[in-house]
Design a protein around this motif. Structure first.
Motif, PDB file in Angstrom:
ATOM      1  N   GLU A  35       0.852  -1.183   0.000  1.00  0.00           N
ATOM      2  CA  GLU A  35       0.000   0.000   0.000  1.00  0.00           C
ATOM      3  C   GLU A  35       0.887   1.231   0.000  1.00  0.00           C
ATOM      4  N   SER A  36       0.360   2.292  -0.578  1.00  0.00           N
ATOM      5  CA  SER A  36       1.077   3.563  -0.591  1.00  0.00           C
ATOM      6  C   SER A  36       0.105   4.660  -0.183  1.00  0.00           C
ATOM      7  N   LYS A  37       0.607   5.576   0.598  1.00  0.00           N
ATOM      8  CA  LYS A  37      -0.221   6.661   1.125  1.00  0.00           C
ATOM      9  C   LYS A  37      -0.303   7.769   0.083  1.00  0.00           C
ATOM     10  N   LEU A  38      -1.524   8.117  -0.332  1.00  0.00           N
ATOM     11  CA  LEU A  38      -1.743   9.180  -1.314  1.00  0.00           C
ATOM     12  C   LEU A  38      -2.022  10.520  -0.647  1.00  0.00           C
ATOM     13  N   SER A  39      -2.787  10.488   0.441  1.00  0.00           N
ATOM     14  CA  SER A  39      -3.081  11.694   1.210  1.00  0.00           C
ATOM     15  C   SER A  39      -3.310  11.243   2.655  1.00  0.00           C
ATOM     16  N   GLU A  40      -3.775  12.166   3.470  1.00  0.00           N
ATOM     17  CA  GLU A  40      -3.985  11.826   4.886  1.00  0.00           C
ATOM     18  C   GLU A  40      -5.026  10.719   5.073  1.00  0.00           C
ATOM     19  N   THR A  41      -6.001  10.671   4.172  1.00  0.00           N
ATOM     20  CA  THR A  41      -7.076   9.677   4.315  1.00  0.00           C
ATOM     21  C   THR A  41      -7.201   8.743   3.112  1.00  0.00           C
ATOM     22  N   GLN A  42      -6.256   8.793   2.184  1.00  0.00           N
ATOM     23  CA  GLN A  42      -6.345   7.947   0.988  1.00  0.00           C
ATOM     24  C   GLN A  42      -5.092   7.083   0.841  1.00  0.00           C
ATOM     25  N   LEU A  70      -9.206  -0.348   9.507  1.00  0.00           N
ATOM     26  CA  LEU A  70      -9.272  -0.556  10.959  1.00  0.00           C
ATOM     27  C   LEU A  70      -7.995  -0.094  11.656  1.00  0.00           C
ATOM     28  N   LEU A  71      -6.841  -0.336  11.032  1.00  0.00           N
ATOM     29  CA  LEU A  71      -5.573   0.099  11.624  1.00  0.00           C
ATOM     30  C   LEU A  71      -5.497   1.614  11.772  1.00  0.00           C
ATOM     31  N   LYS A  72      -6.101   2.338  10.847  1.00  0.00           N
ATOM     32  CA  LYS A  72      -6.071   3.795  10.892  1.00  0.00           C
ATOM     33  C   LYS A  72      -7.211   4.385  11.717  1.00  0.00           C
TER      34      LYS A  72
END
Length: 130
Positions: A35-42, A70-72
């Motif tokens: 997984e890669s983080k695109l924004s704070e919630t994406q 769930l982790l976030k």
């Protein structure tokens, strides 16, 4: 007899440890999820699976998305885009030799009209795949 049983048991345990589960974190571009983080919630979730079972790979990607949600600390997630790719490449390792016939298209244009004709061409092909 006891030593044969212990050896058999050791082989069974080592075989079970050697096989990796389908659902796991991928390492070095291997099979599993990333997984890669695109924004704070994406986040973008990828799952690369063995074989050509698209539904299993999609299920694992959804499963990882739910875990990440769930982790976030979130209650739900939305799938905004979905792409499935199956790569089936078969490489023939034996040497190949053969002839092929193709048609070359030639278009000749004059002042008023154009004329298109097809001419057969024969090609000799040989190759060794490594």
């Amino acid at each position: 007899m006891k030593t044969k049983f212990i050896a058999f048991l050791a082989v069974i345990v080592m075989t079970g440890c050697a096989s990796q589960p389908d659902y796991r974190q991928a390492s070095n571009g291997g099979f599993g999820y990333t997984e890669s983080k695109l924004s704070e919630t994406q986040y973008r979730v990828h799952f690369k699976g063995r074989g050509s079972d698209k539904s299993k790979a999609m299920d694992y990607a959804m499963y990882r998305s739910a875990e990440l949600t769930l982790l976030k600390g979130y209650d739900w997630f939305v799938v905004t885009d979905r792409e499935t790719m199956v790569d089936k490449e078969r490489v023939q390792t034996s040497p190949q030799v053969g002839f092929s016939q193709r048609y070359a298209r030639v278009t000749e244009c004059g002042v008023i009209t154009c004329r298109t004709s097809y001419h057969p061409t024969t090609q000799f092909e040989s190759g060794i795949f490594v």
